[in-house]
Design an enzyme around this catalytic site. Structure first.
Site, PDB file in Angstrom:
ATOM      1  N   GLY A  43       0.802  -1.213   0.000  1.00  0.00           N
ATOM      2  CA  GLY A  43       0.000   0.000   0.000  1.00  0.00           C
ATOM      3  C   GLY A  43       0.836   1.264   0.000  1.00  0.00           C
ATOM      4  O   GLY A  43       2.029   1.262   0.291  1.00  0.00           O
ATOM      5  N   ASN A  44       0.179   2.360  -0.332  1.00  0.00           N
ATOM      6  CA  ASN A  44       0.859   3.651  -0.370  1.00  0.00           C
ATOM      7  C   ASN A  44      -0.159   4.771  -0.416  1.00  0.00           C
ATOM      8  O   ASN A  44      -1.303   4.575  -0.810  1.00  0.00           O
ATOM      9  CB  ASN A  44       1.800   3.734  -1.580  1.00  0.00           C
ATOM     10  CG  ASN A  44       1.161   3.198  -2.843  1.00  0.00           C
ATOM     11  OD1 ASN A  44       0.263   3.815  -3.397  1.00  0.00           O
ATOM     12  ND2 ASN A  44       1.614   2.029  -3.295  1.00  0.00           N
ATOM     13  N   SER A  81       9.318   3.317  -1.543  1.00  0.00           N
ATOM     14  CA  SER A  81       9.040   1.912  -1.833  1.00  0.00           C
ATOM     15  C   SER A  81       9.664   0.984  -0.797  1.00  0.00           C
ATOM     16  O   SER A  81      10.857   1.096  -0.474  1.00  0.00           O
ATOM     17  CB  SER A  81       9.583   1.560  -3.222  1.00  0.00           C
ATOM     18  OG  SER A  81       9.364   0.194  -3.518  1.00  0.00           O
ATOM     19  N   GLY A  82       8.857   0.057  -0.269  1.00  0.00           N
ATOM     20  CA  GLY A  82       9.366  -1.043   0.535  1.00  0.00           C
ATOM     21  C   GLY A  82       9.961  -0.687   1.873  1.00  0.00           C
ATOM     22  O   GLY A  82      10.720  -1.470   2.440  1.00  0.00           O
ATOM     23  N   SER A 108       6.440   2.063  -6.017  1.00  0.00           N
ATOM     24  CA  SER A 108       6.400   1.474  -7.355  1.00  0.00           C
ATOM     25  C   SER A 108       5.120   1.839  -8.097  1.00  0.00           C
ATOM     26  O   SER A 108       5.039   1.676  -9.318  1.00  0.00           O
ATOM     27  CB  SER A 108       6.539  -0.050  -7.266  1.00  0.00           C
ATOM     28  OG  SER A 108       5.501  -0.604  -6.473  1.00  0.00           O
ATOM     29  N   ASP A 109       4.109   2.348  -7.384  1.00  0.00           N
ATOM     30  CA  ASP A 109       2.850   2.756  -8.014  1.00  0.00           C
ATOM     31  C   ASP A 109       2.837   4.232  -8.399  1.00  0.00           C
ATOM     32  O   ASP A 109       1.786   4.773  -8.767  1.00  0.00           O
ATOM     33  CB  ASP A 109       1.676   2.471  -7.071  1.00  0.00           C
ATOM     34  CG  ASP A 109       1.453   0.988  -6.853  1.00  0.00           C
ATOM     35  OD1 ASP A 109       1.270   0.272  -7.848  1.00  0.00           O
ATOM     36  OD2 ASP A 109       1.475   0.539  -5.700  1.00  0.00           O
ATOM     37  N   HIS A 143      -3.614   3.768  -2.186  1.00  0.00           N
ATOM     38  CA  HIS A 143      -3.719   2.429  -2.782  1.00  0.00           C
ATOM     39  C   HIS A 143      -3.496   1.394  -1.693  1.00  0.00           C
ATOM     40  O   HIS A 143      -2.528   1.475  -0.932  1.00  0.00           O
ATOM     41  CB  HIS A 143      -2.661   2.266  -3.880  1.00  0.00           C
ATOM     42  CG  HIS A 143      -2.590   0.891  -4.456  1.00  0.00           C
ATOM     43  ND1 HIS A 143      -3.689   0.187  -4.887  1.00  0.00           N
ATOM     44  CD2 HIS A 143      -1.514   0.082  -4.679  1.00  0.00           C
ATOM     45  CE1 HIS A 143      -3.306  -0.991  -5.357  1.00  0.00           C
ATOM     46  NE2 HIS A 143      -1.990  -1.082  -5.225  1.00  0.00           N
ATOM     47  N   HIS A 169      -4.334  -3.021  -0.522  1.00  0.00           N
ATOM     48  CA  HIS A 169      -4.779  -4.352  -0.923  1.00  0.00           C
ATOM     49  C   HIS A 169      -5.707  -4.882   0.172  1.00  0.00           C
ATOM     50  O   HIS A 169      -5.605  -6.037   0.580  1.00  0.00           O
ATOM     51  CB  HIS A 169      -3.581  -5.287  -1.132  1.00  0.00           C
ATOM     52  CG  HIS A 169      -2.808  -4.994  -2.377  1.00  0.00           C
ATOM     53  ND1 HIS A 169      -2.820  -5.814  -3.482  1.00  0.00           N
ATOM     54  CD2 HIS A 169      -2.011  -3.947  -2.702  1.00  0.00           C
ATOM     55  CE1 HIS A 169      -2.048  -5.303  -4.432  1.00  0.00           C
ATOM     56  NE2 HIS A 169      -1.555  -4.162  -3.978  1.00  0.00           N
ATOM     57  N   ASP A 178     -23.710   7.211   1.509  1.00  0.00           N
ATOM     58  CA  ASP A 178     -23.158   8.377   2.196  1.00  0.00           C
ATOM     59  C   ASP A 178     -21.831   8.823   1.579  1.00  0.00           C
ATOM     60  O   ASP A 178     -21.434   9.986   1.734  1.00  0.00           O
ATOM     61  CB  ASP A 178     -22.924   8.063   3.678  1.00  0.00           C
ATOM     62  CG  ASP A 178     -24.193   8.182   4.514  1.00  0.00           C
ATOM     63  OD1 ASP A 178     -25.125   8.880   4.083  1.00  0.00           O
ATOM     64  OD2 ASP A 178     -24.231   7.590   5.606  1.00  0.00           O
TER      65      ASP A 178
END
Length: 229
Positions: free
Chosen positions: A28-29, A45-46, A75-76, A95, A97, A120
């Site tokens: 996620g980010n 990243s990471g 990376s996104d 973002h 998961h 809502d």
């Protein structure tokens, strides 16, 4: 420090995702944009969330060129920057998961507007993108993910439905700022979980009527909103 306040806001949004159980490990980010300067702040990243500090956030321009920061950006990044270029009103992107929203994405199913909690926040079903072609996956994959999102939102106001499911992948959410984007991501997961359980109980559930959707969405949004102080 360049964009210190925005770096702090983006860090807090990333940590909110962890607090709410929307990410595992370094998944996620979150990012935010300074529209006046045309700069984006995004999680590196990471890097373990426990170790993140405002100074670790990476600053890029709207095309993803690094302006400030010693670490590699998420990376996104190319998906985030494309959304900022195409959706002029958004101020942040998240973002994850998260389990239930990702389940809908993996099933290639939109999240239907089945109840007032959904209404809502989302003025209609949360859409799912088309499946990426092999060519798109083998090419500029992260950029093509953004292209798929933008294409799916043709005719849809991204501020009225501030989230999307990327087919076979996972959700993205956005908002007016980093806090708002993280908030929308948390609610997205909640309504995905409720939708999953509703459809288990009644696979033929019709969802809310247009009148009920309008009533609940517009009481919180728009010029005539009545919810809150």
């Amino acid at each position: 420090m360049l964009l210190k306040d925005l770096r702090t806001e983006v860090l807090e949004a990333n940590l909110e995702l962890v607090k709410r159980g929307l990410v595992l490990y370094t998944f996620g980010n979150a990012s935010g944009v300074d529209r006046e300067q045309g700069l984006v702040v995004i999680k590196p990243s990471g890097v373990d969330y426990d170790d993140l500090r405002p100074e670790h956030m990476v600053v890029t321009d709207l095309n993803g060129k690094i302006v400030d920061g010693d670490l590699k950006p998420s990376s996104d990044l190319d998906t985030h920057t494309l959304l900022y270029r195409e959706f002029a009103e958004i101020g942040a992107v998240v973002h994850t998961h998260s389990e239930f929203a990702t389940s809908f994405a993996q099933a290639g199913m939109e999240i239907p507007a089945l109840g007032t909690t959904h209404a809502d926040y989302f003025y209609g079903p949360v859409p799912v993108t088309a499946v990426l072609s092999d060519q798109a996956i083998g090419g500029a994959y992260v950029h093509e993910t953004g292209v798929a999102i933008v294409k799916r939102f043709e005719g849809i106001d991204p501020m009225a439905i501030p989230a999307v499911l990327v087919a076979g992948h996972a959700p993205f959410a956005w908002g007016k700022d980093a806090h708002d984007a993280a908030h929308n991501a948390v609610v997205l997961e909640a309504v995905a979980k409720m939708a999953y359980k509703t459809l288990l109980l009644n696979p033929e559930a019709d969802g809310v009527s247009q009148a009920l959707l309008d009533r609940h969405y517009f009481r919180k949004h728009g010029a005539k909103a009545t919810y809150g102080q």
